[in-house]
Design a protein around this motif. Structure first.
Motif, mmCIF file in Angstrom:
data_model
loop_
_atom_site.group_PDB
_atom_site.id
_atom_site.type_symbol
_atom_site.label_atom_id
_atom_site.label_comp_id
_atom_site.label_asym_id
_atom_site.label_seq_id
_atom_site.Cartn_x
_atom_site.Cartn_y
_atom_site.Cartn_z
ATOM 1 N N PRO A 197 1.094 8.109 -5.315
ATOM 2 C CA PRO A 197 1.048 8.982 -3.832
ATOM 3 C C PRO A 197 0.228 9.947 -3.795
ATOM 4 O O PRO A 197 -0.098 10.621 -4.743
ATOM 5 C CB PRO A 197 2.431 9.370 -4.181
ATOM 6 N N GLY A 198 -0.393 10.080 -2.602
ATOM 7 C CA GLY A 198 -1.408 11.102 -2.130
ATOM 8 C C GLY A 198 -2.905 10.716 -2.897
ATOM 9 O O GLY A 198 -3.743 11.341 -2.465
ATOM 10 N N HIS A 199 -3.035 9.697 -3.188
ATOM 11 C CA HIS A 199 -4.183 9.222 -3.769
ATOM 12 C C HIS A 199 -5.048 8.609 -2.782
ATOM 13 O O HIS A 199 -4.551 7.942 -2.030
ATOM 14 C CB HIS A 199 -4.255 8.537 -5.422
ATOM 15 N N TYR A 200 -6.193 8.473 -3.066
ATOM 16 C CA TYR A 200 -7.270 7.690 -2.129
ATOM 17 C C TYR A 200 -7.372 6.257 -2.358
ATOM 18 O O TYR A 200 -7.145 6.055 -3.809
ATOM 19 C CB TYR A 200 -8.583 8.272 -1.917
ATOM 20 N N ASP A 201 -7.614 5.453 -1.682
ATOM 21 C CA ASP A 201 -7.364 4.012 -1.704
ATOM 22 C C ASP A 201 -8.584 3.180 -0.835
ATOM 23 O O ASP A 201 -8.722 3.845 0.148
ATOM 24 C CB ASP A 201 -5.744 3.208 -1.838
ATOM 25 N N VAL A 202 -9.250 2.211 -1.332
ATOM 26 C CA VAL A 202 -9.781 1.285 -0.626
ATOM 27 C C VAL A 202 -9.411 0.108 0.068
ATOM 28 O O VAL A 202 -9.912 -0.600 0.812
ATOM 29 C CB VAL A 202 -11.184 0.981 -1.135
ATOM 30 N N MET A 203 -8.015 -0.114 -0.423
ATOM 31 C CA MET A 203 -7.360 -1.337 0.068
ATOM 32 C C MET A 203 -6.329 -1.230 1.212
ATOM 33 O O MET A 203 -5.421 -0.405 0.750
ATOM 34 C CB MET A 203 -6.873 -2.254 -1.315
ATOM 35 N N VAL A 204 -6.456 -2.090 2.100
ATOM 36 C CA VAL A 204 -5.222 -2.000 3.103
ATOM 37 C C VAL A 204 -4.516 -3.262 2.926
ATOM 38 O O VAL A 204 -4.992 -4.335 2.949
ATOM 39 C CB VAL A 204 -5.734 -1.598 4.354
ATOM 40 N N GLY A 205 -3.074 -2.890 2.895
ATOM 41 C CA GLY A 205 -2.374 -4.343 2.549
ATOM 42 C C GLY A 205 -0.783 -4.044 2.717
ATOM 43 O O GLY A 205 -0.550 -3.079 2.645
ATOM 44 N N GLY A 206 -0.148 -4.934 2.026
ATOM 45 C CA GLY A 206 1.245 -4.888 1.629
ATOM 46 C C GLY A 206 1.693 -6.113 1.161
ATOM 47 O O GLY A 206 1.187 -6.839 0.732
ATOM 48 N N ALA A 207 2.995 -6.126 1.094
ATOM 49 C CA ALA A 207 3.859 -7.244 0.394
ATOM 50 C C ALA A 207 3.564 -8.574 1.195
ATOM 51 O O ALA A 207 3.503 -8.637 2.414
ATOM 52 C CB ALA A 207 5.309 -7.020 0.213
ATOM 53 N N VAL A 208 3.741 -9.692 0.561
ATOM 54 C CA VAL A 208 3.710 -10.892 1.209
ATOM 55 C C VAL A 208 5.180 -11.428 1.106
ATOM 56 O O VAL A 208 5.816 -11.441 -0.065
ATOM 57 C CB VAL A 208 2.812 -11.782 0.104
ATOM 58 N N ASN A 209 5.823 -12.089 2.295
ATOM 59 C CA ASN A 209 6.976 -12.400 2.190
ATOM 60 C C ASN A 209 7.329 -13.723 1.426
ATOM 61 O O ASN A 209 6.250 -14.346 1.283
ATOM 62 C CB ASN A 209 7.293 -12.790 3.696
#
Length: 70
Positions: free
Chosen positions: A54-66
């Motif tokens: 939480p609150g950290h920086y990230d370069v990946m945008v995404g999410g869970a796969v159904n």
């Protein structure tokens, strides 16, 4: 729900995503890295509510796969 997988991406079963994260089980996600024509990478700050980093920086945008999604 999420598909729990092994190190060769073979499905071991369907589990609750929160449980998979809590137990650190491998499960499927999809991510992308966004770059502009100047090859700069989009960096985002993760929400404080995220269970991981939480609150950290990230370069990946995404999410869970159904479940069942290729």
């Amino acid at each position: 729900m999420s598909e729990r997988v092994d190190e060769r991406d073979r499905v071991l079963g369907v589990v609750d995503r929160a449980e998979a994260e809590r137990r650190r089980w491998m499960h499927r996600i999809a991510t992308t890295i966004c770059r502009d024509p100047g090859r700069r990478i989009l960096v985002l700050r993760r929400a404080e509510q995220h269970t991981r980093f939480p609150g950290h920086y990230d370069v990946m945008v995404g999410g869970a796969v159904n479940v069942g999604e290729s």
